[in-house]
Enzyme design. Structure first.
Site, PDB file in Angstrom:
ATOM      1  N   HIS A  32     -20.938  31.320  16.711  1.00  0.00           N
ATOM      2  CA  HIS A  32     -20.600  29.930  17.055  1.00  0.00           C
ATOM      3  C   HIS A  32     -21.540  29.442  18.150  1.00  0.00           C
ATOM      4  O   HIS A  32     -21.406  29.804  19.326  1.00  0.00           O
ATOM      5  CB  HIS A  32     -19.153  29.782  17.520  1.00  0.00           C
ATOM      6  CG  HIS A  32     -18.756  28.354  17.733  1.00  0.00           C
ATOM      7  ND1 HIS A  32     -18.089  27.599  16.781  1.00  0.00           N
ATOM      8  CD2 HIS A  32     -18.967  27.501  18.774  1.00  0.00           C
ATOM      9  CE1 HIS A  32     -17.897  26.369  17.240  1.00  0.00           C
ATOM     10  NE2 HIS A  32     -18.416  26.287  18.461  1.00  0.00           N
ATOM     11  N   CYS A  33     -22.501  28.638  17.763  1.00  0.00           N
ATOM     12  CA  CYS A  33     -23.412  28.031  18.732  1.00  0.00           C
ATOM     13  C   CYS A  33     -23.928  26.733  18.118  1.00  0.00           C
ATOM     14  O   CYS A  33     -23.700  26.467  16.932  1.00  0.00           O
ATOM     15  CB  CYS A  33     -24.553  28.981  19.080  1.00  0.00           C
ATOM     16  SG  CYS A  33     -25.329  29.727  17.653  1.00  0.00           S
ATOM     17  N   TYR A  50     -20.312  11.613  22.934  1.00  0.00           N
ATOM     18  CA  TYR A  50     -20.993  12.035  24.158  1.00  0.00           C
ATOM     19  C   TYR A  50     -22.485  12.119  23.864  1.00  0.00           C
ATOM     20  O   TYR A  50     -22.899  12.200  22.698  1.00  0.00           O
ATOM     21  CB  TYR A  50     -20.479  13.410  24.639  1.00  0.00           C
ATOM     22  CG  TYR A  50     -20.701  14.539  23.659  1.00  0.00           C
ATOM     23  CD1 TYR A  50     -21.937  15.196  23.577  1.00  0.00           C
ATOM     24  CD2 TYR A  50     -19.696  14.950  22.787  1.00  0.00           C
ATOM     25  CE1 TYR A  50     -22.145  16.232  22.659  1.00  0.00           C
ATOM     26  CE2 TYR A  50     -19.899  15.983  21.875  1.00  0.00           C
ATOM     27  CZ  TYR A  50     -21.121  16.608  21.819  1.00  0.00           C
ATOM     28  OH  TYR A  50     -21.349  17.622  20.910  1.00  0.00           O
ATOM     29  N   THR A  78     -20.868  17.446  17.015  1.00  0.00           N
ATOM     30  CA  THR A  78     -20.418  16.095  16.679  1.00  0.00           C
ATOM     31  C   THR A  78     -21.399  15.021  17.151  1.00  0.00           C
ATOM     32  O   THR A  78     -21.425  13.934  16.591  1.00  0.00           O
ATOM     33  CB  THR A  78     -19.034  15.807  17.292  1.00  0.00           C
ATOM     34  OG1 THR A  78     -19.105  16.032  18.711  1.00  0.00           O
ATOM     35  CG2 THR A  78     -17.973  16.692  16.692  1.00  0.00           C
ATOM     36  N   ARG A 125     -17.359  21.755   8.796  1.00  0.00           N
ATOM     37  CA  ARG A 125     -16.368  21.751   9.872  1.00  0.00           C
ATOM     38  C   ARG A 125     -15.497  20.508   9.764  1.00  0.00           C
ATOM     39  O   ARG A 125     -16.016  19.394   9.594  1.00  0.00           O
ATOM     40  CB  ARG A 125     -17.090  21.747  11.214  1.00  0.00           C
ATOM     41  CG  ARG A 125     -16.190  22.073  12.407  1.00  0.00           C
ATOM     42  CD  ARG A 125     -16.997  21.985  13.678  1.00  0.00           C
ATOM     43  NE  ARG A 125     -16.423  22.686  14.803  1.00  0.00           N
ATOM     44  CZ  ARG A 125     -16.768  22.417  16.061  1.00  0.00           C
ATOM     45  NH1 ARG A 125     -17.671  21.492  16.332  1.00  0.00           N
ATOM     46  NH2 ARG A 125     -16.231  23.082  17.058  1.00  0.00           N
ATOM     47  N   HIS A 182     -12.039  28.814  18.308  1.00  0.00           N
ATOM     48  CA  HIS A 182     -11.521  29.026  19.656  1.00  0.00           C
ATOM     49  C   HIS A 182     -10.000  29.269  19.697  1.00  0.00           C
ATOM     50  O   HIS A 182      -9.286  28.696  20.538  1.00  0.00           O
ATOM     51  CB  HIS A 182     -11.888  27.843  20.561  1.00  0.00           C
ATOM     52  CG  HIS A 182     -13.290  27.324  20.354  1.00  0.00           C
ATOM     53  ND1 HIS A 182     -14.336  28.131  19.967  1.00  0.00           N
ATOM     54  CD2 HIS A 182     -13.823  26.073  20.469  1.00  0.00           C
ATOM     55  CE1 HIS A 182     -15.433  27.400  19.842  1.00  0.00           C
ATOM     56  NE2 HIS A 182     -15.154  26.158  20.138  1.00  0.00           N
ATOM     57  N   ASP A 258     -20.880  29.798  21.925  1.00  0.00           N
ATOM     58  CA  ASP A 258     -20.688  28.347  22.055  1.00  0.00           C
ATOM     59  C   ASP A 258     -21.828  27.684  22.834  1.00  0.00           C
ATOM     60  O   ASP A 258     -21.707  26.537  23.270  1.00  0.00           O
ATOM     61  CB  ASP A 258     -19.343  27.975  22.682  1.00  0.00           C
ATOM     62  CG  ASP A 258     -19.018  26.499  22.475  1.00  0.00           C
ATOM     63  OD1 ASP A 258     -19.394  25.943  21.433  1.00  0.00           O
ATOM     64  OD2 ASP A 258     -18.417  25.882  23.375  1.00  0.00           O
TER      65      ASP A 258
HETATM   66  C1  0GY Z   1     -17.411  23.438  20.721  1.00  0.00           C
HETATM   67  C2  0GY Z   1     -16.517  22.536  21.431  1.00  0.00           C
HETATM   68  C3  0GY Z   1     -16.661  21.202  21.687  1.00  0.00           C
HETATM   69  C4  0GY Z   1     -17.591  20.312  21.088  1.00  0.00           C
HETATM   70  C5  0GY Z   1     -18.122  20.387  19.849  1.00  0.00           C
HETATM   71  O1  0GY Z   1     -19.304  19.592  18.047  1.00  0.00           O
HETATM   72  C6  0GY Z   1     -18.939  19.353  19.205  1.00  0.00           C
HETATM   73  O2  0GY Z   1     -19.198  18.320  19.800  1.00  0.00           O
HETATM   74  O3  0GY Z   1     -17.905  21.434  19.088  1.00  0.00           O
HETATM   75  C7  0GY Z   1     -15.731  20.633  22.668  1.00  0.00           C
HETATM   76  O4  0GY Z   1     -16.070  19.631  23.302  1.00  0.00           O
HETATM   77  O5  0GY Z   1     -14.618  21.190  22.825  1.00  0.00           O
HETATM   78  O6  0GY Z   1     -16.978  24.186  19.856  1.00  0.00           O
HETATM   79  O7  0GY Z   1     -18.588  23.424  20.995  1.00  0.00           O
END
Ligand code: 0GY
Length: 305
Positions: A32-33, A50, A78, A125, A182, A258
């Site tokens: 997971h990265c 963001y 995201t 996802r 997570h 992560d």
């Molecule tokens: C993670 C957690 C977060 C964000 C994202 O794709 C993302 O923006 O996964 C978070 O903000 O909890 O898994 O990296």
């Protein structure tokens, strides 16, 4: 050229991570990265919640080597919406050492899905975290799940623990392997044996197609990275939760850094210390090998497992 201002308060990833004391087994997978941009080449999506700092594939692969890992699973962040170009570029340049989890919308063509598969994508996802994404109707997600099932892909789901009761029927109806990010974000201020986390454990027990990433202690922890009694034992309040999953479901767990750790505001982890967290949650060599090598290889590189 479009310029991007980082979200105020955004913490950059840790530039000089320590060398872990725990040596991961040969062939270990960071499952997971993410990569971010670079924005100059892969602009961030207009609908993002963001704006991160850049975190390139070269930097990710350097971290992989520094920590002693052999492979990565890169999850579409995201901030890139459903434009998977940065992800695909990283997969193609990884020399077969990375697989991907994409984000797709209902209008994705079969040809586009096949191209993602050829690049190394093995799942999509579905994100239910309201601060990260806009709402997507369940019927759209189920339609996508039906299509990716035909490719042998799986669904990665990201949600808050409090939302599991409402989402569980949808999750159990998914026709694919399902991987939870997570640990379903437990509230580690409550005991690991309390009803909330026990419900998550029951969800895994009752659904043998459900896997779990025992990742992100730095995101879940209330105790933080501090040492205790002279022992370097960061994120100790997360340990009982992760152990319950690793020991209860040793063949269905994955682990990931992560990196580059989106949306952390108080504390940015040293990735070397995150690796040193692993033997606290997977206490035997056999559990460590399943978590870091056997399970991710079976899911992402079945031909080489
Ligand atoms: C993670 C957690 C977060 C964000 C994202 O794709 C993302 O923006 O996964 C978070 O903000 O909890 O898994 O990296």
């Amino acid at each position: 050229m479009q310029t991007f201002e980082k979200t105020p308060g955004w913490l950059d990833w840790y530039a000089n991570p320590s060398k872990p004391r725990f040596q991961v087994p040969q062939g270990a997978v960071d499952a997971h990265c993410h990569i971010f941009g670079p924005a100059e080449r892969f602009p961030y999506a207009p609908e993002r919640k963001y704006t991160p700092c850049d975190a390139s594939k070269e930097q990710l692969f350097a971290l992989r080597d520094h920590l002693g890992f052999a492979r990565n699973v890169i999850v579409q962040a995201t901030c890139h919406g459903a434009d998977n170009s940065a992800l695909v570029d990283a997969l193609v340049r990884s020399g077969g050492r990375a697989r991907g989890i994409a984000t797709v919308r209902r209008d994705v063509s079969d040809a586009a899905l096949e191209a993602l598969h050829d690049a190394g994508v093995r799942g999509v996802r579905f994100n239910f975290i309201k601060r990260l994404v806009d709402f997507t109707p369940r019927d759209e997600l189920m339609e996508i799940a039906g299509r990716i099932a035909g490719l042998g892909w799986h669904a990665v789901i990201y949600f808050e623990a409090a939302d599991l009761p409402e989402l569980e029927d949808f999750f159990t109806a998914l026709p694919t392997t399902v991987v939870v990010d997570h640990m379903g974000r437990p509230d580690v201020g409550k005991p690991a044996e309390a009803p909330e986390f026990s419900r998550f454990v029951a969800f895994m027990r009752d659904n043998p197609n459900v896997w779990c990433k025992v990742s992100c202690p730095e995101r879940l922890s209330l105790s933080g990275p501090a040492a205790l009694n002279g022992e370097q034992n960061p994120y100790r309040d997360v340990v009982p939760f992760a152990r319950r999953i690793v020991e209860g479901f040793p063949g269905r767990v994955l682990w990931g850094t992560d990196w580059p750790h989106p949306n952390l505001r108080d504390h940015m982890p040293d990735d070397g210390l995150l690796v040193d967290f692993i033997p606290h949650i997977a206490r035997t060599v056999e559990l460590q090998r399943k978590l870091l090598v056997d399970n991710p290889m079976r899911l992402y590189w079945p031909d080489e497992a």
